[in-house]
Write a protein that holds these residues in place. Sequence first.
Motif, PDB file in Angstrom:
ATOM      1  N   ALA A 189      15.867 -15.920   9.600  1.00 33.60           N
ATOM      2  CA  ALA A 189      16.908 -16.645   8.866  1.00 33.60           C
ATOM      3  C   ALA A 189      16.447 -16.873   7.428  1.00 33.60           C
ATOM      4  O   ALA A 189      15.252 -17.020   7.156  1.00 33.60           O
ATOM      5  N   LEU A 190      17.412 -16.892   6.506  1.00 33.21           N
ATOM      6  CA  LEU A 190      17.143 -17.155   5.098  1.00 33.21           C
ATOM      7  C   LEU A 190      18.002 -18.322   4.627  1.00 33.21           C
ATOM      8  O   LEU A 190      19.164 -18.431   5.016  1.00 33.21           O
ATOM      9  N   ASP A 191      17.434 -19.181   3.792  1.00 37.26           N
ATOM     10  CA  ASP A 191      18.232 -20.269   3.234  1.00 37.26           C
ATOM     11  C   ASP A 191      19.102 -19.717   2.095  1.00 37.26           C
ATOM     12  O   ASP A 191      19.006 -18.530   1.757  1.00 37.26           O
ATOM     13  N   PRO A 192      19.978 -20.532   1.497  1.00 38.10           N
ATOM     14  CA  PRO A 192      20.874 -20.034   0.447  1.00 38.10           C
ATOM     15  C   PRO A 192      20.159 -19.426  -0.766  1.00 38.10           C
ATOM     16  O   PRO A 192      20.735 -18.617  -1.479  1.00 38.10           O
ATOM     17  N   GLU A 193      18.895 -19.791  -0.965  1.00 40.43           N
ATOM     18  CA  GLU A 193      18.119 -19.210  -2.076  1.00 40.43           C
ATOM     19  C   GLU A 193      17.400 -17.931  -1.666  1.00 40.43           C
ATOM     20  O   GLU A 193      16.685 -17.334  -2.462  1.00 40.43           O
ATOM     21  N   GLY A 194      17.528 -17.519  -0.385  1.00 41.47           N
ATOM     22  CA  GLY A 194      16.876 -16.310   0.097  1.00 41.47           C
ATOM     23  C   GLY A 194      15.458 -16.516   0.580  1.00 41.47           C
ATOM     24  O   GLY A 194      14.715 -15.560   0.769  1.00 41.47           O
ATOM     25  N   ARG A 249      26.247 -11.528   5.003  1.00 46.49           N
ATOM     26  CA  ARG A 249      26.305 -12.825   4.304  1.00 46.49           C
ATOM     27  C   ARG A 249      25.016 -13.120   3.549  1.00 46.49           C
ATOM     28  O   ARG A 249      24.963 -14.069   2.764  1.00 46.49           O
ATOM     29  N   GLY A 250      23.947 -12.374   3.850  1.00 49.49           N
ATOM     30  CA  GLY A 250      22.669 -12.597   3.195  1.00 49.49           C
ATOM     31  C   GLY A 250      21.887 -13.762   3.766  1.00 49.49           C
ATOM     32  O   GLY A 250      20.888 -14.181   3.189  1.00 49.49           O
ATOM     33  N   ASP A 251      22.314 -14.269   4.930  1.00 51.84           N
ATOM     34  CA  ASP A 251      21.629 -15.419   5.529  1.00 51.84           C
ATOM     35  C   ASP A 251      20.559 -15.019   6.551  1.00 51.84           C
ATOM     36  O   ASP A 251      19.887 -15.867   7.112  1.00 51.84           O
ATOM     37  N   ALA A 277      22.805  -9.861  16.834  1.00 52.00           N
ATOM     38  CA  ALA A 277      21.936 -10.358  15.771  1.00 52.00           C
ATOM     39  C   ALA A 277      21.549 -11.809  16.021  1.00 52.00           C
ATOM     40  O   ALA A 277      20.586 -12.299  15.438  1.00 52.00           O
ATOM     41  N   ARG A 278      22.273 -12.488  16.882  1.00 54.86           N
ATOM     42  CA  ARG A 278      21.993 -13.897  17.168  1.00 54.86           C
ATOM     43  C   ARG A 278      20.867 -14.080  18.181  1.00 54.86           C
ATOM     44  O   ARG A 278      19.979 -14.886  17.984  1.00 54.86           O
ATOM     45  N   ASP A 279      20.919 -13.294  19.296  1.00 56.52           N
ATOM     46  CA  ASP A 279      19.947 -13.526  20.360  1.00 56.52           C
ATOM     47  C   ASP A 279      19.209 -12.264  20.802  1.00 56.52           C
ATOM     48  O   ASP A 279      18.404 -12.317  21.728  1.00 56.52           O
ATOM     49  N   GLY A 280      19.480 -11.128  20.164  1.00 57.52           N
ATOM     50  CA  GLY A 280      18.779  -9.894  20.491  1.00 57.52           C
ATOM     51  C   GLY A 280      19.248  -9.204  21.753  1.00 57.52           C
ATOM     52  O   GLY A 280      18.723  -8.168  22.141  1.00 57.52           O
ATOM     53  N   ASP A 310       0.840  -1.193   0.000  1.00 59.49           N
ATOM     54  CA  ASP A 310       0.000   0.000   0.000  1.00 59.49           C
ATOM     55  C   ASP A 310       0.879   1.248   0.000  1.00 59.49           C
ATOM     56  O   ASP A 310       0.565   2.247  -0.630  1.00 59.49           O
ATOM     57  N   GLU A 311       1.986   1.167   0.740  1.00 60.69           N
ATOM     58  CA  GLU A 311       2.972   2.242   0.830  1.00 60.69           C
ATOM     59  C   GLU A 311       4.296   1.601   1.195  1.00 60.69           C
ATOM     60  O   GLU A 311       4.361   0.790   2.114  1.00 60.69           O
ATOM     61  N   ILE A 312       5.367   1.938   0.487  1.00 59.26           N
ATOM     62  CA  ILE A 312       6.689   1.374   0.789  1.00 59.26           C
ATOM     63  C   ILE A 312       7.443   2.333   1.702  1.00 59.26           C
ATOM     64  O   ILE A 312       7.562   3.521   1.403  1.00 59.26           O
ATOM     65  N   ASN A 313       7.964   1.805   2.812  1.00 58.74           N
ATOM     66  CA  ASN A 313       8.733   2.614   3.750  1.00 58.74           C
ATOM     67  C   ASN A 313      10.235   2.402   3.629  1.00 58.74           C
ATOM     68  O   ASN A 313      11.003   3.271   4.012  1.00 58.74           O
ATOM     69  N   ASP A 314      10.667   1.240   3.138  1.00 58.82           N
ATOM     70  CA  ASP A 314      12.103   0.986   3.004  1.00 58.82           C
ATOM     71  C   ASP A 314      12.329  -0.119   1.987  1.00 58.82           C
ATOM     72  O   ASP A 314      11.453  -0.958   1.758  1.00 58.82           O
ATOM     73  N   VAL A 315      13.521  -0.098   1.394  1.00 58.43           N
ATOM     74  CA  VAL A 315      13.926  -1.068   0.378  1.00 58.43           C
ATOM     75  C   VAL A 315      15.376  -1.460   0.662  1.00 58.43           C
ATOM     76  O   VAL A 315      16.176  -0.614   1.067  1.00 58.43           O
ATOM     77  N   ALA A 316      15.716  -2.731   0.445  1.00 54.36           N
ATOM     78  CA  ALA A 316      17.100  -3.179   0.614  1.00 54.36           C
ATOM     79  C   ALA A 316      17.413  -4.270  -0.397  1.00 54.36           C
ATOM     80  O   ALA A 316      16.544  -5.082  -0.733  1.00 54.36           O
ATOM     81  N   PHE A 317      18.647  -4.291  -0.879  1.00 52.24           N
ATOM     82  CA  PHE A 317      19.138  -5.374  -1.736  1.00 52.24           C
ATOM     83  C   PHE A 317      19.874  -6.391  -0.879  1.00 52.24           C
ATOM     84  O   PHE A 317      20.583  -6.022   0.070  1.00 52.24           O
ATOM     85  N   SER A 318      19.749  -7.669  -1.237  1.00 54.01           N
ATOM     86  CA  SER A 318      20.582  -8.696  -0.617  1.00 54.01           C
ATOM     87  C   SER A 318      22.018  -8.453  -1.072  1.00 54.01           C
ATOM     88  O   SER A 318      22.252  -7.824  -2.111  1.00 54.01           O
ATOM     89  N   PRO A 319      23.002  -8.949  -0.316  1.00 54.84           N
ATOM     90  CA  PRO A 319      24.395  -8.719  -0.690  1.00 54.84           C
ATOM     91  C   PRO A 319      24.753  -9.218  -2.094  1.00 54.84           C
ATOM     92  O   PRO A 319      25.571  -8.598  -2.783  1.00 54.84           O
ATOM     93  N   ASP A 320      24.137 -10.322  -2.549  1.00 51.75           N
ATOM     94  CA  ASP A 320      24.434 -10.819  -3.895  1.00 51.75           C
ATOM     95  C   ASP A 320      23.617 -10.101  -4.972  1.00 51.75           C
ATOM     96  O   ASP A 320      23.797 -10.344  -6.161  1.00 51.75           O
ATOM     97  N   GLY A 321      22.704  -9.209  -4.566  1.00 46.50           N
ATOM     98  CA  GLY A 321      21.922  -8.419  -5.505  1.00 46.50           C
ATOM     99  C   GLY A 321      20.780  -9.151  -6.177  1.00 46.50           C
ATOM    100  O   GLY A 321      20.068  -8.572  -6.982  1.00 46.50           O
ATOM    101  N   ARG A 322      20.558 -10.423  -5.846  1.00 50.50           N
ATOM    102  CA  ARG A 322      19.499 -11.200  -6.505  1.00 50.50           C
ATOM    103  C   ARG A 322      18.113 -10.977  -5.912  1.00 50.50           C
ATOM    104  O   ARG A 322      17.118 -11.275  -6.552  1.00 50.50           O
ATOM    105  N   THR A 323      18.055 -10.457  -4.679  1.00 50.91           N
ATOM    106  CA  THR A 323      16.783 -10.281  -3.994  1.00 50.91           C
ATOM    107  C   THR A 323      16.635  -8.843  -3.522  1.00 50.91           C
ATOM    108  O   THR A 323      17.597  -8.230  -3.054  1.00 50.91           O
ATOM    109  N   VAL A 324      15.412  -8.321  -3.636  1.00 46.84           N
ATOM    110  CA  VAL A 324      15.076  -6.998  -3.117  1.00 46.84           C
ATOM    111  C   VAL A 324      14.037  -7.209  -2.025  1.00 46.84           C
ATOM    112  O   VAL A 324      13.074  -7.954  -2.209  1.00 46.84           O
ATOM    113  N   ALA A 325      14.232  -6.555  -0.889  1.00 45.86           N
ATOM    114  CA  ALA A 325      13.263  -6.611   0.205  1.00 45.86           C
ATOM    115  C   ALA A 325      12.563  -5.266   0.314  1.00 45.86           C
ATOM    116  O   ALA A 325      13.194  -4.215   0.158  1.00 45.86           O
TER     117      ALA A 325
END
Length: 176
Positions: free
Chosen positions: A102-107, A85-87, A156-159, A34-49
């Motif tokens: 967490a993300l698997d190797p395919e994102g 690392r993009g994980d 980043a592991r346990d907050g 409805d409205e985008i507040n932020d955008v980020a690329f994965s380190p390998d550039g294959r995925t946009v969040a």
Amino acid sequence: LAADGTLAVGAADGMLFLFEPGSLVPAIAVAAHDEINDVAFSPDGRTVATVGEDHAVRLWHRADGSRSAEITRGDGLFTVAFSPRGDRIAFGGRERTVEVQALDPEGTPTGPVARHEPFGPWPQEAEQPPDTQALLFVDDDTIAAVSGTKAVLLSARDGRPLRELAVAEGNIGQIV
């Protein structure tokens, strides 16, 4: 901005635009939120969040703009970042939390979302708590996040809060 120069633009009308290097015309345009507040690329550039007011983190294949995954949360989201690392992907918003998935190797998201509350309890007499406005991975093990007048480093592991950063009086809007 991806490492190869591809630019992602998230618009207030919810559109995600991807521009190839040197182009003034978007190669891909997607109705993302409805409205985008932020955008980020994965380190390998294959995925946009993307994150937005519609309570969702959405992951997109950069190559064709198709949605690869969605993580739904309880309230609006303002900020998103990938680990170096993009994980993992971290996000935050209205609930003053930092959440890590967490993300698997395919994102693709895998396992439960880890929810952290690094800013502590909000005083009951306060009108409305400030949102988690911005966050980033300092490295694979540390996230920096800001909410209202606080800036914190957390594991980043346990907050677990690692330290509160000393900043001037007033609200903090960004961290880079």
